[in-house]
Scaffold this motif. Structure first.
Motif, PDB file in Angstrom:
ATOM      1  N   ASP A 136       0.853  -1.187   0.000  1.00 61.23           N
ATOM      2  CA  ASP A 136       0.000   0.000   0.000  1.00 61.23           C
ATOM      3  C   ASP A 136       0.890   1.238   0.000  1.00 61.23           C
ATOM      4  OD1 ASP A 136      -1.767   2.075   0.451  1.00 61.23           O
ATOM      5  OD2 ASP A 136      -2.939   1.003   1.951  1.00 61.23           O
ATOM      6  N   VAL A 137       0.940   1.935  -1.128  1.00 63.96           N
ATOM      7  CA  VAL A 137       1.829   3.088  -1.270  1.00 63.96           C
ATOM      8  C   VAL A 137       1.053   4.397  -1.411  1.00 63.96           C
ATOM      9  CG1 VAL A 137       3.677   1.700  -2.269  1.00 63.96           C
ATOM     10  CG2 VAL A 137       1.987   2.755  -3.788  1.00 63.96           C
ATOM     11  N   ALA A 138      -0.218   4.373  -1.060  1.00 66.65           N
ATOM     12  CA  ALA A 138      -1.070   5.554  -1.265  1.00 66.65           C
ATOM     13  C   ALA A 138      -0.549   6.770  -0.511  1.00 66.65           C
ATOM     14  CB  ALA A 138      -2.504   5.241  -0.841  1.00 66.65           C
ATOM     15  N   ASP A 139       0.023   6.552   0.670  1.00 66.87           N
ATOM     16  CA  ASP A 139       0.484   7.675   1.494  1.00 66.87           C
ATOM     17  C   ASP A 139       1.985   7.887   1.428  1.00 66.87           C
ATOM     18  OD1 ASP A 139      -2.129   8.155   2.434  1.00 66.87           O
ATOM     19  OD2 ASP A 139      -1.908   6.637   4.000  1.00 66.87           O
ATOM     20  N   SER A 140       2.697   7.047   0.709  1.00 64.12           N
ATOM     21  CA  SER A 140       4.160   7.131   0.724  1.00 64.12           C
ATOM     22  C   SER A 140       4.774   7.545  -0.602  1.00 64.12           C
ATOM     23  CB  SER A 140       4.755   5.779   1.152  1.00 64.12           C
ATOM     24  OG  SER A 140       4.384   4.750   0.243  1.00 64.12           O
ATOM     25  N   ILE A 141       4.008   7.530  -1.670  1.00 61.05           N
ATOM     26  CA  ILE A 141       4.561   7.840  -2.985  1.00 61.05           C
ATOM     27  C   ILE A 141       3.668   8.862  -3.683  1.00 61.05           C
ATOM     28  CG2 ILE A 141       5.036   6.911  -5.284  1.00 61.05           C
ATOM     29  CD1 ILE A 141       5.908   4.335  -4.032  1.00 61.05           C
ATOM     30  N   ASP A 142       4.283   9.871  -4.265  1.00 64.67           N
ATOM     31  CA  ASP A 142       3.564  10.868  -5.056  1.00 64.67           C
ATOM     32  C   ASP A 142       3.397  10.321  -6.476  1.00 64.67           C
ATOM     33  OD1 ASP A 142       2.526  13.022  -6.386  1.00 64.67           O
ATOM     34  OD2 ASP A 142       4.219  14.375  -5.990  1.00 64.67           O
ATOM     35  N   LEU A 143       2.193   9.901  -6.794  1.00 61.56           N
ATOM     36  CA  LEU A 143       1.949   9.301  -8.103  1.00 61.56           C
ATOM     37  C   LEU A 143       2.264  10.257  -9.242  1.00 61.56           C
ATOM     38  CD1 LEU A 143      -1.415   7.418  -7.412  1.00 61.56           C
ATOM     39  CD2 LEU A 143       0.896   6.474  -7.391  1.00 61.56           C
ATOM     40  N   GLY A 144       2.134  11.546  -8.975  1.00 67.56           N
ATOM     41  CA  GLY A 144       2.383  12.530 -10.014  1.00 67.56           C
ATOM     42  C   GLY A 144       3.820  12.559 -10.487  1.00 67.56           C
ATOM     43  N   THR A 145       4.721  11.983  -9.706  1.00 66.42           N
ATOM     44  CA  THR A 145       6.139  11.959 -10.090  1.00 66.42           C
ATOM     45  C   THR A 145       6.512  10.682 -10.835  1.00 66.42           C
ATOM     46  OG1 THR A 145       6.844  10.906  -8.006  1.00 66.42           O
ATOM     47  CG2 THR A 145       6.672  13.325  -8.038  1.00 66.42           C
ATOM     48  N   LEU A 146       5.565   9.764 -10.967  1.00 69.28           N
ATOM     49  CA  LEU A 146       5.866   8.452 -11.552  1.00 69.28           C
ATOM     50  C   LEU A 146       5.452   8.391 -13.022  1.00 69.28           C
ATOM     51  CD1 LEU A 146       4.594   6.059  -8.726  1.00 69.28           C
ATOM     52  CD2 LEU A 146       6.902   6.972  -9.051  1.00 69.28           C
ATOM     53  N   PRO A 147       6.190   7.630 -13.822  1.00 65.38           N
ATOM     54  CA  PRO A 147       5.734   7.412 -15.201  1.00 65.38           C
ATOM     55  C   PRO A 147       4.485   6.551 -15.223  1.00 65.38           C
ATOM     56  CG  PRO A 147       7.668   6.051 -14.717  1.00 65.38           C
ATOM     57  CD  PRO A 147       7.480   6.964 -13.540  1.00 65.38           C
ATOM     58  N   VAL A 148       3.593   6.846 -16.151  1.00 60.69           N
ATOM     59  CA  VAL A 148       2.360   6.073 -16.298  1.00 60.69           C
ATOM     60  C   VAL A 148       2.652   4.841 -17.144  1.00 60.69           C
ATOM     61  CG1 VAL A 148      -0.013   6.111 -17.161  1.00 60.69           C
ATOM     62  CG2 VAL A 148       0.977   8.155 -16.106  1.00 60.69           C
ATOM     63  N   HIS A 149       2.085   3.730 -16.743  1.00 61.86           N
ATOM     64  CA  HIS A 149       2.220   2.505 -17.535  1.00 61.86           C
ATOM     65  C   HIS A 149       1.683   2.775 -18.931  1.00 61.86           C
ATOM     66  CE1 HIS A 149       1.366  -1.610 -18.933  1.00 61.86           C
ATOM     67  NE2 HIS A 149       2.327  -1.982 -18.092  1.00 61.86           N
ATOM     68  N   GLU A 150       2.423   2.321 -19.939  1.00 66.78           N
ATOM     69  CA  GLU A 150       2.121   2.691 -21.324  1.00 66.78           C
ATOM     70  C   GLU A 150       0.683   2.406 -21.737  1.00 66.78           C
ATOM     71  OE1 GLU A 150       3.888  -1.435 -23.286  1.00 66.78           O
ATOM     72  OE2 GLU A 150       4.974   0.439 -23.525  1.00 66.78           O
ATOM     73  N   ALA A 151       0.088   1.351 -21.186  1.00 69.45           N
ATOM     74  CA  ALA A 151      -1.270   0.998 -21.585  1.00 69.45           C
ATOM     75  C   ALA A 151      -2.301   1.976 -21.044  1.00 69.45           C
ATOM     76  CB  ALA A 151      -1.602  -0.418 -21.112  1.00 69.45           C
ATOM     77  N   LYS A 154       5.031  -2.396 -10.908  1.00 62.82           N
ATOM     78  CA  LYS A 154       3.762  -1.804 -11.325  1.00 62.82           C
ATOM     79  C   LYS A 154       2.955  -1.402 -10.097  1.00 62.82           C
ATOM     80  CE  LYS A 154      -0.410  -3.002 -13.992  1.00 62.82           C
ATOM     81  NZ  LYS A 154      -1.060  -4.078 -14.780  1.00 62.82           N
ATOM     82  N   VAL A 155       2.413  -0.211 -10.139  1.00 61.55           N
ATOM     83  CA  VAL A 155       1.495   0.269  -9.104  1.00 61.55           C
ATOM     84  C   VAL A 155       0.151   0.517  -9.767  1.00 61.55           C
ATOM     85  CG1 VAL A 155       0.911   2.154  -7.536  1.00 61.55           C
ATOM     86  CG2 VAL A 155       3.261   1.322  -7.652  1.00 61.55           C
ATOM     87  N   THR A 156      -0.874  -0.124  -9.280  1.00 62.77           N
ATOM     88  CA  THR A 156      -2.223   0.147  -9.775  1.00 62.77           C
ATOM     89  C   THR A 156      -2.929   1.075  -8.789  1.00 62.77           C
ATOM     90  OG1 THR A 156      -2.441  -1.918 -10.993  1.00 62.77           O
ATOM     91  CG2 THR A 156      -4.474  -0.827 -10.353  1.00 62.77           C
ATOM     92  N   ALA A 157      -3.289   2.242  -9.286  1.00 62.72           N
ATOM     93  CA  ALA A 157      -3.995   3.228  -8.474  1.00 62.72           C
ATOM     94  C   ALA A 157      -5.460   3.239  -8.883  1.00 62.72           C
ATOM     95  CB  ALA A 157      -3.384   4.606  -8.664  1.00 62.72           C
ATOM     96  N   CYS A 158      -6.317   3.348  -7.897  1.00 56.12           N
ATOM     97  CA  CYS A 158      -7.764   3.393  -8.144  1.00 56.12           C
ATOM     98  C   CYS A 158      -8.314   4.715  -7.624  1.00 56.12           C
ATOM     99  CB  CYS A 158      -8.468   2.220  -7.454  1.00 56.12           C
ATOM    100  SG  CYS A 158      -7.931   0.602  -8.044  1.00 56.12           S
ATOM    101  N   PHE A 159      -9.131   5.349  -8.431  1.00 53.65           N
ATOM    102  CA  PHE A 159      -9.686   6.656  -8.107  1.00 53.65           C
ATOM    103  C   PHE A 159     -11.207   6.587  -8.103  1.00 53.65           C
ATOM    104  CE2 PHE A 159      -5.664   7.154 -10.267  1.00 53.65           C
ATOM    105  CZ  PHE A 159      -4.996   8.130  -9.536  1.00 53.65           C
ATOM    106  N   GLU A 160     -11.786   7.511  -7.340  1.00 55.72           N
ATOM    107  CA  GLU A 160     -13.242   7.633  -7.385  1.00 55.72           C
ATOM    108  C   GLU A 160     -13.634   8.108  -8.771  1.00 55.72           C
ATOM    109  OE1 GLU A 160     -14.702  10.139  -4.324  1.00 55.72           O
ATOM    110  OE2 GLU A 160     -14.151   8.769  -2.691  1.00 55.72           O
ATOM    111  N   GLY A 161     -14.501   7.357  -9.408  1.00 57.53           N
ATOM    112  CA  GLY A 161     -14.959   7.733 -10.733  1.00 57.53           C
ATOM    113  C   GLY A 161     -16.330   8.382 -10.649  1.00 57.53           C
ATOM    114  N   SER A 162     -17.137   8.145 -11.623  1.00 52.99           N
ATOM    115  CA  SER A 162     -18.497   8.679 -11.634  1.00 52.99           C
ATOM    116  C   SER A 162     -19.421   7.655 -10.980  1.00 52.99           C
ATOM    117  CB  SER A 162     -18.907   8.978 -13.081  1.00 52.99           C
ATOM    118  OG  SER A 162     -18.675   7.845 -13.897  1.00 52.99           O
TER     119      SER A 162
END
Length: 456
Positions: A118-133, A312-320
């Motif tokens: 669980d890296v939700a509080d330890s890593i800034d996702l904005g600094t990471l490259p996005v998986h190409e897919a 690989k880090v899979t992040a999940c966000f609140e959608g619609s």
């Protein structure tokens, strides 16, 4: 020879599936391990939402039902159990297992909890490259629900070496659950890429439970399997030299043959020369498979290359929001009434000004392969179906709009423009997933080992 059995392929799998697997492992009398794979890409996010509602939830909801019939047998016969059934809350899952162990008279059962994915509080996702897919997916303004790295086998191996009877993890890679007991038992080096490739293939072939023993393969009349209600879950026989044979639990249905193994081997394999796992990059381009007996398939020619530097880090966000409403139409002139009712539903959403994106399916005529515009059922000119189920699905940013849209099926039930019945509706949150790549050194893991007696 070392045996690796699988007792679950996803969250919600058959709770009685592990029982014949464990019985077979015991009957064989060889060193063995059992793993349960219960996480999909979005399962952790749903579990995280459960944890928000209750700090003692957020792990596999069927965990106690899965383990209760087998825990004592595995403990007494030295069969360790590994699983990513900790989901969003491995410590709570470990406490659940400890309570079960004490009830079963197993206070000395040792439970290892693996955390760090669980890296939700330890890593800034904005600094990471996005998986190409996932580069086209936009999640910049969405609220983060969960972010979990796919960790490898190393902490699981450490837990087993410390004497764990049960290893509770969160988001591991699926193959790691098979690699770990093999490495712990045989002492394979974590840079022995050829051996780790065998472990990765073993985990990949077993990870989906009965999929490799005839489950998804089954197509009545074309690809038949015996006793599908009692389909057996798979077991791998792995030798110290890296030999690999896939079989299944004894006294069960299903089958293991060249076709079932081919289907599962190619499952989710985007590049057969480069199946990337946290522990090894698997290459199956030189793979050969051989039927060596009834329900026994040997796998040869696997190759491995060094593990990737990134996880690989899979992040999940609140959608619609997703609103769904269903209602049935049956009897004379069913198709015409269903089409007219579908048009009425769409017109009603427009009249009310609900800000939603709608789709209607006529289940029983066209749904799975249809477009959002209903092209197939609009064009249908075939025989009159005896009944149809109208499904209205809407997506929108506003929960109330989605709820009101879904409820439109209720107005059809008694006094609507066409006779219908069996109305149902619901509204659920949508989860958006996006994957990133993170240097593995940024994902440290921790192993905590306690007996059931010591764990509160």
């Amino acid at each position: 020879m070392y045996l690796v059995g699988n007792g679950a392929g996803f969250s919600g799998d058959r709770v009685d599936a592990p029982i014949p697997v464990v019985r077979t492992l015991i009957r064989r009398g060889l060193p063995a391990a059992l793993f349960l794979e219960t996480l999909g890409e979005r399962t952790v996010a749903l579990a995280q939402l459960e944890r928000r509602r209750d700090p003692e939830l957020g792990y596999e909801p069927m965990l106690e039902r899965l383990l209760a019939p087998i825990l004592a047998d595995c403990f007494h016969h030295g069969i360790p159990i590994l699983g990513n059934f900790g989901a969003a809350n491995p410590p709570a899952a470990a406490r659940c297992i400890a309570q079960l162990a004490r009830r079963l008279g197993l206070p000395e059962l040792k439970i290892a909890t693996v955390t760090g994915d669980d890296v939700a509080d330890s890593i800034d996702l904005g600094t990471l490259p996005v998986h190409e897919a996932d580069e086209a997916l936009r999640a910049d303004a969405a609220k983060l629900v969960a972010a979990n790295a796919y960790i490898g086998a190393a902490p699981l191996v450490e837990a087993l070496k410390q004497g764990a009877h049960v290893v509770v993890a969160g988001r591991t890679s699926d193959p790691a659950l098979a690699i770990a007991p093999l490495v712990a038992h045989y002492g394979w080096a974590m840079d022995d890429w050829e051996k780790l490739a065998v472990g990765a293939a073993c985990g990949h072939l077993l990870e989906c439970g009965s999929q490799v023993s005839g489950g998804v393969f089954w197509d009545p009349g074309f690809k038949d399997i015996p006793d599908p209600a009692n389909i057996g879950f798979p077991i791998a026989e792995v030798g110290p030299d890296g030999s690999l044979v896939i079989t299944k639990a004894e006294d069960t249905g299903g089958l293991v043959d060249l076709r079932t193994v081919k289907e599962q081997l190619l499952y989710e394999l985007h590049d057969p020369a480069e199946y990337i796992t946290p522990d090894v990059v698997l290459d199956i381009t030189g793979c050969r498979i051989e039927q060596v007996g009834k329900d026994r398939v040997a796998v040869h020619g696997l190759a491995g290359r060094p593990a990737p530097a990134m996880l690989k880090v899979t992040a999940c966000f609140e959608g619609s929001w997703l609103g769904e409403g269903e209602v049935s139409v049956a009897g004379p002139n069913t198709l015409a009434r269903a089409k007219a009712t579908a048009d009425v539903l769409l017109r009603r959403l427009e009249m009310r000004g609900l800000k939603v994106r709608p789709r209607i399916d006529l289940i029983g005529l066209a749904s799975v392969h249809d477009s959002d515009g209903g092209a197939l059922w609009h064009a249908h000119q075939g025989a009159e179906p005896p009944e149809l189920r109208i499904r209205l699905a809407v997506e929108g940013e506003n929960r109330d709009d989605c709820d009101q849209a879904a409820r439109e099926v209720l107005a059809l039930l008694c006094c609507g423009p066409a006779g219908t019945g069996g109305a149902r509706w619901r509204v659920t949150p949508r989860i958006l997933t996006r994957s990133y790549l993170v240097p593995r050194e940024m994902v440290p893991t921790t192993v905590t080992l306690l007996s059931a007696r010591e764990m509160n």
